[in-house]
Design an enzyme around this catalytic site. Structure first.
Site, short mmCIF file in Angstrom:
data_model
loop_
_atom_site.label_atom_id
_atom_site.label_comp_id
_atom_site.label_asym_id
_atom_site.label_seq_id
_atom_site.Cartn_x
_atom_site.Cartn_y
_atom_site.Cartn_z
N ASP A 15 123.31 -78.51 35.44
CA ASP A 15 122.83 -77.97 34.04
C ASP A 15 121.36 -78.01 34.00
O ASP A 15 120.66 -78.55 32.79
CB ASP A 15 123.35 -78.94 32.96
N GLU A 187 128.84 -71.58 26.05
CA GLU A 187 128.29 -73.12 25.87
C GLU A 187 126.89 -73.00 26.35
O GLU A 187 126.29 -71.78 26.65
CB GLU A 187 129.11 -73.98 26.54
#
Length: 531
Positions: A15, A187
């Site tokens: 991420d 997301e």
């Protein structure tokens, strides 16, 4: 332009949120249940990276006790404005099933190495928050919204709300600005302002083989946002032969020369499809065409080799393979599951030149373990240690671990048995089931110091012991290392394998173990230590 090899951050670095401030590049990555929270890597040439002190080091900023495996810190977002570094992060308290119990926070610091402020609680509506600093000085938070209702899309879109830094809270209406594309599971939002457009970069498709990065844009920050034609921007889903799989969730950075790059997560699976190193960070060059960011090399697939601006080389001192524990504090690459590495767990002063671990709860505890470990960052590694430990009963253990989480690990440990004051055993935990693949225990009554070693070669792991550090004896047979992976975890996982040291005292007496040194080496294909 210069050419770099992907991934640039190897091992468990998922991420990525990339930021450039002047000549310095920073990447913040998720740490999940590992403490301290939020790993920060630093580079000046995009080739050489070093580990900086982590951001979340105090229990007032982050308390992970009791967090589920792969809970904790998800998808941090790093930005810089008004002379401050801003770090947004999610603390996931529960994530399995219909509900997601999450809390989103903001901390700031005048310097990337801190000290970071006490957290500002923002909202709980979903995960993956990111803070956007607009040209007019206003600040906006975006995050995905989780919809628990049956019959609704759980990934309910991307929410936008203004943040007031003076009031230290979100203000004004909440807008759902983008519900994603047909890929689903939207997301990981980040906003950018480029040439009169607001660009929204999101992750879609889930974080495994169908993962992707998608772009949408709007003239107004509140939308509506149109998805990029012929998207997504990046994915590996169409080609299982690619070396970098599961390419997706990422962020954009503009270089001083005006060019752009995308930092994104990826996996390098073994031949059986399991990625023992977890989700890693790669870079891709971006070219703007027809008002949209595209991969500069064309197509949607991540490249193994990527071009970046030709910056002056800035190598950092390399981490020594052996840590002799002679410093006054542990280096920032050491982490622990769920709790700080504090005086209740460890000491470098109690016996100078040793890391003393005080025995606490079991290796499956989600509260207070004494376990200190570092990331596995190559497919072929060797990890060794020398431990002094005098157990008084069978509830006391200490030794060497390969640790994915509390449901998946190997543990080469010393303990006490009826037939031996000090003996060595091997524990295996796979999907929460503990077993002992070596029936016999190896007695070590005759020596106070015991040397332990594990060797991981892709999907295989072997264990060894020694009385003198020169002559090594195999402990049992070869085992399956690929159980230490996201794909094999219970409910699936999001982290990566660690290797390190542990000590338990289930009697509550806090008996300690002293580790003289720990050595982590990456091996070449012939089994020799890599240069």
């Amino acid at each position: 332009m210069a050419c770099i090899a992907n991934p640039v951050l190897r091992g468990f670095y998922p991420d990525p949120s990339i930021l450039r401030v002047g000549d310095d590049y920073y990447i913040a990555t998720s740490t999940f249940e590992w403490y301290p929270g939020v790993a920060i890597s630093h580079s000046r040439d995009l080739v050489h990276w070093r580990t900086l002190p982590p951001a979340l080091t105090r229990s007032s900023q982050l308390d992970l006790r009791g967090r589920p495996n792969s809970g904790g810190v998800w998808a941090p977002a790093l930005s810089h404005a008004d002379g401050l570094f801003h770090l947004i992060y999610t603390d996931v308290r529960g994530w399995a099933g219909d509900f997601k119990d999450v809390r989103n926070f903001l901390v700031t610091a005048p310097d990337i190495e801190g000290p970071w402020s006490e957290p500002v609680h923002l909202n709980n509506s979903g995960f993956d928050p990111s803070l956007f600093h607009d040209e007019d000085g206003r600040k906006w938070l975006v995050n995905m919204v989780w919809d628990h209702r049956h019959g609704h899309d759980s990934f309910g879109g991307i929410l936008l709300q203004e943040y007031d830094p003076a009031a230290r809270r979100l203000v004004g209406p909440v807008h759902n600005i983008f519900r994603g594309t047909a890929l689903g599971l939207v997301e990981g939002p980040h906003l950018y302002w480029v040439d009169g457009w607001y660009y929204l970069l999101v992750a879609e498709g889930g974080t495994f083989t169908t993962h992707a990065a998608t772009v949408a844009r709007s003239r107004s920050i509140e939308g509506p946002y149109e998805a990029m034609p012929d998207g997504p921007l990046l994915t590996s889903a169409h080609d299982p032969s690619l070396r970098l799989q599961a390419a997706g969730h990422g962020s954009l950075v503009q270089h001083a020369d005006g060019s752009w790059s995308l930092a994104h997560l990826c996996r390098r699976p073994l031949s059986n499809g399991r990625a023992i190193l977890g989700r890693e960070t790669a870079l891709q060059p971006i070219g703007w065409r027809d008002g949209w960011p595209r991969l500069a090399h064309g197509g949607q697939a991540p490249a193994d080799q990527a071009t970046v601006p030709d910056l002056p080389a800035q190598p950092w001192p390399q981490r020594a393979p052996r840590d002799d524990f002679e410093a006054t504090a542990l280096a920032p690459h050491w982490q622990a599951p769920r709790v700080p590495i504090d005086a209740a767990m460890a000491s470098l002063d109690a016996r100078p030149g040793f890391l003393r671990l005080y025995g606490r709860e079991s290796p499956v505890s989600r509260f207070e373990q004494s376990l200190v470990a570092c990331r596995q960052q190559a497919f072929r590694i060797e990890a060794s240690t020398c431990v002094e430990f005098s157990p008084e009963n069978f509830q006391q253990m200490a030794g060497l671990v390969a640790f994915y989480n509390t449901d998946a690990f190997y543990y080469l440990f010393l303990t006490r048995a009826a037939h031996s004051r000090r003996c060595l055993g091997l524990m295996r935990c796979e999907r929460g089931q503990v077993s002992y693949p070596v029936e016999k225990e190896y007695p070590f009554d005759d020596c106070a110091r015991v040397y332990l070693r594990l060797v991981i070669d892709h999907a295989r792991i072997r264990f060894y012991c020694s009385r003198d550090g020169d002559r090594w004896q195999a402990v049992g047979w070869e085992q399956d290392a690929s159980i230490l992976s996201d794909e094999h975890a219970l409910l699936c996982g999001f982290t990566g394998n660690f290797v390190g040291m542990a000590c338990q005292d289930l009697s509550g007496q806090r008996l300690h173990a002293d580790f003289d040194w720990f050595e982590y080496r990456e091996l070449d294909e012939d089994g020799s230590a890599a240069a």
